[in-house]
Design an enzyme around this catalytic site. Structure first.
Site, PDB file in Angstrom:
ATOM      1  N   GLY A   1      25.442  16.614  49.022  1.00  0.00           N
ATOM      2  CA  GLY A   1      26.790  16.805  48.133  1.00  0.00           C
ATOM      3  C   GLY A   1      27.206  18.162  48.134  1.00  0.00           C
ATOM      4  O   GLY A   1      26.344  19.019  48.549  1.00  0.00           O
ATOM      5  N   GLY A   2      28.320  18.321  47.596  1.00  0.00           N
ATOM      6  CA  GLY A   2      28.710  19.808  47.201  1.00  0.00           C
ATOM      7  C   GLY A   2      28.339  20.372  46.254  1.00  0.00           C
ATOM      8  O   GLY A   2      27.662  19.536  45.280  1.00  0.00           O
ATOM      9  N   ALA A   3      28.901  21.495  45.922  1.00  0.00           N
ATOM     10  CA  ALA A   3      28.363  22.111  44.661  1.00  0.00           C
ATOM     11  C   ALA A   3      28.982  21.163  43.369  1.00  0.00           C
ATOM     12  O   ALA A   3      30.270  20.918  43.598  1.00  0.00           O
ATOM     13  CB  ALA A   3      28.939  23.484  44.229  1.00  0.00           C
TER      14      ALA A   3
ATOM     15  N   SER B   1      28.678  18.162  42.597  1.00  0.00           N
ATOM     16  CA  SER B   1      28.919  16.947  43.039  1.00  0.00           C
ATOM     17  C   SER B   1      28.227  15.802  42.101  1.00  0.00           C
ATOM     18  O   SER B   1      28.657  14.666  42.063  1.00  0.00           O
ATOM     19  CB  SER B   1      28.586  16.703  44.471  1.00  0.00           C
ATOM     20  OG  SER B   1      27.325  16.889  44.428  1.00  0.00           O
TER      21      SER B   1
ATOM     22  N   SER C   1      22.316  16.540  41.930  1.00  0.00           N
ATOM     23  CA  SER C   1      20.892  16.673  41.180  1.00  0.00           C
ATOM     24  C   SER C   1      20.852  15.482  39.938  1.00  0.00           C
ATOM     25  O   SER C   1      19.700  15.032  39.736  1.00  0.00           O
ATOM     26  CB  SER C   1      20.757  17.972  40.739  1.00  0.00           C
ATOM     27  OG  SER C   1      20.755  18.981  41.816  1.00  0.00           O
TER      28      SER C   1
ATOM     29  N   HIS D   1      18.400  23.327  33.206  1.00  0.00           N
ATOM     30  CA  HIS D   1      17.827  22.315  34.039  1.00  0.00           C
ATOM     31  C   HIS D   1      16.494  21.917  33.476  1.00  0.00           C
ATOM     32  O   HIS D   1      16.264  20.437  33.447  1.00  0.00           O
ATOM     33  CB  HIS D   1      17.679  22.766  35.663  1.00  0.00           C
ATOM     34  CG  HIS D   1      18.989  22.535  36.345  1.00  0.00           C
ATOM     35  ND1 HIS D   1      19.201  21.521  36.909  1.00  0.00           N
ATOM     36  CD2 HIS D   1      19.862  23.630  36.466  1.00  0.00           C
ATOM     37  CE1 HIS D   1      20.574  21.395  37.423  1.00  0.00           C
ATOM     38  NE2 HIS D   1      20.825  22.747  37.293  1.00  0.00           N
TER      39      HIS D   1
ATOM     40  N   ARG E   1      15.656  18.017  31.912  1.00  0.00           N
ATOM     41  CA  ARG E   1      14.591  17.074  32.281  1.00  0.00           C
ATOM     42  C   ARG E   1      13.713  16.628  31.314  1.00  0.00           C
ATOM     43  O   ARG E   1      13.296  15.246  31.263  1.00  0.00           O
ATOM     44  CB  ARG E   1      13.650  17.611  33.477  1.00  0.00           C
ATOM     45  CG  ARG E   1      14.506  17.921  34.671  1.00  0.00           C
ATOM     46  CD  ARG E   1      13.584  18.415  35.809  1.00  0.00           C
ATOM     47  NE  ARG E   1      13.018  19.695  35.696  1.00  0.00           N
ATOM     48  CZ  ARG E   1      13.430  20.838  35.888  1.00  0.00           C
ATOM     49  NH1 ARG E   1      14.726  20.955  36.490  1.00  0.00           N
ATOM     50  NH2 ARG E   1      12.941  22.015  35.597  1.00  0.00           N
TER      51      ARG E   1
END
Length: 169
Positions: free
Chosen positions: A8-10, A12, A15, A49, A53
């Site tokens: 995918g793109g930035a 998107s 993740s 990030h 998680r």
């Protein structure tokens, strides 16, 4: 799923999609990070990030030796984020991207746990105006193609919506 490539793109949603897929597996979860905190903004991103998680995840940093990091995981499931930063790291370290990509594919074929790999699709824009950027774009594109042939499933994410390109079913 034994191996999944998510493109995918930035921004998107790739993740987020990958994390949700891997969290569906029982057992411990391993996040293999290829990013390096070269500045405060990147350090902030990495911390955000990690907080997203939660405690079920173990983080392994592998900016260069990705195939080895995946091979070291013996149980649970793995999320690799991201192959595109890994390519950038390889280029900056003057490593052979083709050889590293082949080693990664061989490692995926021998992997004992489910693994999802995140990558940016960088080939949808204009041709870069300098040699280094073109080299990066080409290396990332070739790696994505090589990984897509190796894995069981490929999903493209745009605007948070997954589009299955290759199904393992």
């Amino acid at each position: 799923m034994s191996a999944l490539l998510i493109l995918g793109g930035a921004r998107s949603g790739k993740s987020r999609y990958g994390q949700a897929r891997i969290e569906g597996f029982a057992g411990p979860l391993t996040y293999i990070a290829t990013a390096q905190a070269f500045d405060d903004e990147m350090a902030e991103r990495i911390a955000r990030h990690q907080a997203d998680r939660g405690p079920r995840w173990r983080t392994v940093e592998a900016p260069l030796d990705l195939a080895e990091a995946i091979a070291a995981v013996r149980d649970g499931a793995v999320l690799v984020d991201c192959l595109t930063l890994w390519v950038s790291n390889l280029i900056l370290a003057e490593r052979d991207c083709d050889a590293a990509g082949m080693a990664l594919c061989a490692g995926l074929a021998d992997c004992r746990v489910p693994v999802a790999l995140i990558a940016n699709e960088v080939g949808l824009g204009i041709v870069p105006d300098n040699a280094l950027a073109r080299r990066f774009r080409d290396a990332a594109g070739w790696l994505n193609q090589r990984i897509a042939k190796t894995v069981d499933e490929v999903v493209f994410v745009a605007a948070g919506l997954p589009l299955v390109l290759k199904s393992g079913a």
